[in-house]
Each structure stands twice: as structure tokens, then as C-alpha cells.
Write a protein that holds these residues in place. Structure first.
Motif, PDB file in Angstrom:
ATOM      1  N   ASP A 136      -9.863  14.516   6.591  1.00 48.01           N
ATOM      2  CA  ASP A 136     -10.751  14.735   7.735  1.00 48.01           C
ATOM      3  C   ASP A 136     -11.463  13.414   8.010  1.00 48.01           C
ATOM      4  O   ASP A 136     -12.180  12.893   7.157  1.00 48.01           O
ATOM      5  N   GLU A 137     -11.269  12.847   9.205  1.00 44.82           N
ATOM      6  CA  GLU A 137     -11.783  11.506   9.488  1.00 44.82           C
ATOM      7  C   GLU A 137     -13.272  11.475   9.764  1.00 44.82           C
ATOM      8  O   GLU A 137     -13.856  10.391   9.873  1.00 44.82           O
ATOM      9  N   THR A 138     -13.899  12.639   9.881  1.00 42.71           N
ATOM     10  CA  THR A 138     -15.356  12.687  10.070  1.00 42.71           C
ATOM     11  C   THR A 138     -16.077  12.878   8.741  1.00 42.71           C
ATOM     12  O   THR A 138     -16.993  12.134   8.395  1.00 42.71           O
ATOM     13  N   THR A 139     -15.640  13.876   7.967  1.00 37.66           N
ATOM     14  CA  THR A 139     -16.297  14.157   6.685  1.00 37.66           C
ATOM     15  C   THR A 139     -15.734  13.307   5.552  1.00 37.66           C
ATOM     16  O   THR A 139     -16.351  13.208   4.492  1.00 37.66           O
ATOM     17  N   VAL A 141     -13.250  14.052   3.726  1.00 41.86           N
ATOM     18  CA  VAL A 141     -12.860  14.954   2.645  1.00 41.86           C
ATOM     19  C   VAL A 141     -11.375  15.239   2.776  1.00 41.86           C
ATOM     20  O   VAL A 141     -10.878  15.528   3.870  1.00 41.86           O
ATOM     21  N   THR A 146     -12.534  20.261   9.167  1.00 46.01           N
ATOM     22  CA  THR A 146     -13.711  20.917   9.712  1.00 46.01           C
ATOM     23  C   THR A 146     -13.616  21.004  11.232  1.00 46.01           C
ATOM     24  O   THR A 146     -13.518  19.971  11.912  1.00 46.01           O
ATOM     25  N   ASP A 149     -12.575  18.349  14.122  1.00 47.21           N
ATOM     26  CA  ASP A 149     -12.546  16.964  13.640  1.00 47.21           C
ATOM     27  C   ASP A 149     -11.122  16.410  13.701  1.00 47.21           C
ATOM     28  O   ASP A 149     -10.146  17.133  13.444  1.00 47.21           O
ATOM     29  N   GLU A 230     -12.610  24.730   7.633  1.00 46.98           N
ATOM     30  CA  GLU A 230     -14.020  25.189   7.578  1.00 46.98           C
ATOM     31  C   GLU A 230     -14.618  25.195   8.970  1.00 46.98           C
ATOM     32  O   GLU A 230     -14.176  24.478   9.854  1.00 46.98           O
TER      33      GLU A 230
END
Length: 230
Positions: A136-139, A141, A146, A149, A230
Motif C-alpha cells: 500500500d503506497e500510502t500506509t 504496509v 486500505t 489507496d 481494510e
């Protein structure tokens, strides 16, 4: 540099014995903007300056070919006109639709030597796409996406072609129902995508449907990996 090709059977009318021809396979095609940005990043010039240079070069080549000249691009290629199509006799005539001019680039040293040193990889049996990681390039993780994202898929032999209906990225729920993601970047090692709308949280199977740039002669292969939404 890695060059890939497949072999296809040559036309029977050209030889008594079967023979095979090589067809290069391409990972992807850069848009003009992507190409200008790539050259700018490697040379230090601004993309607008790079664009201006290539526009001037294109005009120079067009004018040279219109005059019947050979265009030399030092160390890369010579570009020249060729006549195609058969004629009824020594005096022609030139028949539109049968006879036409084509333009070809003939490589020159040192570019020619560089090409001669490459040993291409035969991919006739097809590719085997594999997903190694999903980020996930935002979180930042791994294996957890998510909402909407953007996420990055790293692996091998990926390169789904978003212009083809049967090559895509999707998330499948426990019942096997797929939701396609929008692809924003695609090559053999990395694919970037995102969902247009968020899915219900839970476990999903991320799938990449692809021919790995090998062309329509091959069927679509699927690489998959379990992820959490999520």
C-alpha cells in the motif's frame, strides 16, 4: 538489457522444409510524456527542452526523407527510404496501393555493436507471472490495502496490458467475485493500481491476468497473492 522473443513458423511457400522466425516481444510502450521525463531524468535537462529537441529531430528527418536523402543520427542509425511492391516492367508504372515508400532505420556503431552483444531470451513456451510483494503506497504496509489507496505489485513477468479486456488486476472475495482495479503503471517487474471504490474489509485474493507482453499468440496467465482489505 534484456530482449525477449518468441518463434513462429515461417510461410510454407518460402521453403520446402519448415523453418521458424523470431518475433521480438515488448514489455510496454512509453507515452511521449513518459519518454521525455525518462530522458530528462538521465540527462539533467528539463522535459520541455527534451521535447523541443526531439520535435526538431523529427522535423529534420521528415524533411530529409521528403527530399529522398539519408538521415544520419551519429552512433545510432541511418534512416533511409525504401521502395515496396512489384512493378509490371522496367518503366513501372508506379501504382498507388501496390507500390509505396517505407522508411527504415539501419543501426550504426556503437549502437550496432551493443545490439550484436545481446543474446535474447526465447519465451516461446510462455511466461510464468509471479507476485512477490504487494505494498500500500500510502500506509507503506505490505499485503494490506486500505480503501482506494494506490498499491504497488512487485514480481516477475507481470506487465498486464490495460488496453486488453482479458488482461487486468482484480481483487477476488471468498466467493470468487472479482472487482477490477484501475492500472496506472505496468511493466514486467512492477504494476501500480488502485480501486475506484473501497471494498468491504476482509481477506481477498489479488490477481494479475497477463500475457507478460508476449502477444496475442499466448493465452492469459494468472498470478495471485492473498491480501487483506481494510
Amino acid at each position: 538489457m534484456t530482449v525477449k522473443y518468441i518463434t513462429v513458423k515461417g510461410p510454407d511457400r518460402l521453403a520446402r522444409e519448415p523453418f521458424y522466425m523470431g518475433v521480438p516481444q515488448h514489455e510496454r510502450t512509453l507515452s511521449r510524456r513518459e519518454f521525455y521525463d525518462l530522458v530528462a531524468g538521465r540527462t539533467g535537462y528539463r522535459p520541455t527542452a527534451v521535447k523541443a529537441v526531439f520535435m526538431a529531430l523529427a522535423e529534420y528527418i521528415r524533411e530529409n526523407q521528403r527530399r529522398g536523402n539519408i538521415t544520419y543520427i551519429d552512433g545510432v542509425a541511418s534512416i533511409r527510404n525504401y521502395v515496396r511492391g512489384a512493378f509490371a516492367g522496367l518503366a513501372g508504372p508506379w501504382v498507388k496501393g501496390v507500390n509505396y515508400l517505407s522508411v527504415k532505420a539501419v543501426e550504426m556503431d556503437p549502437f550496432k555493436t551493443l545490439l550484436g552483444a545481446i543474446v535474447p531470451t526465447n519465451k516461446t513456451e510462455g511466461a510464468k507471472p509471479v507476485i512477490n510483494t504487494v505494498l500500500d503506497e500510502t500506509t507503506l504496509v505490505y499485503d494490506v490495502i486500505t480503501g482506494t489507496d494506490g498499491f504497488s505489485i512487485a514480481g516477475a513477468d507481470l506487465a498486464p496490458d490495460p488496453t486488453k479486456e482479458d488482461e487486468y488486476v482484480a481483487l477476488a472475495n471468498a466467493r470468487g467475485v472479482e472487482t477490477k482495479a484501475e492500472i496506472t503503471f505496468s511493466d514486467l517487474q512492477n504494476v501500480k493500481a488502485h480501486l475506484a471504490t473501497a471494498l468491504e474489509p476482509g481477506e481477498y485474493t489479488l490477481k494479475v491476468y497477463t500475457r507478460s507482453g508476449l502477444g496475442d499468440q499466448f493465452g492469459v496467465c494468472v498470478a495471485s497473492r492473498k491480501v487483506v482489505v481494510e
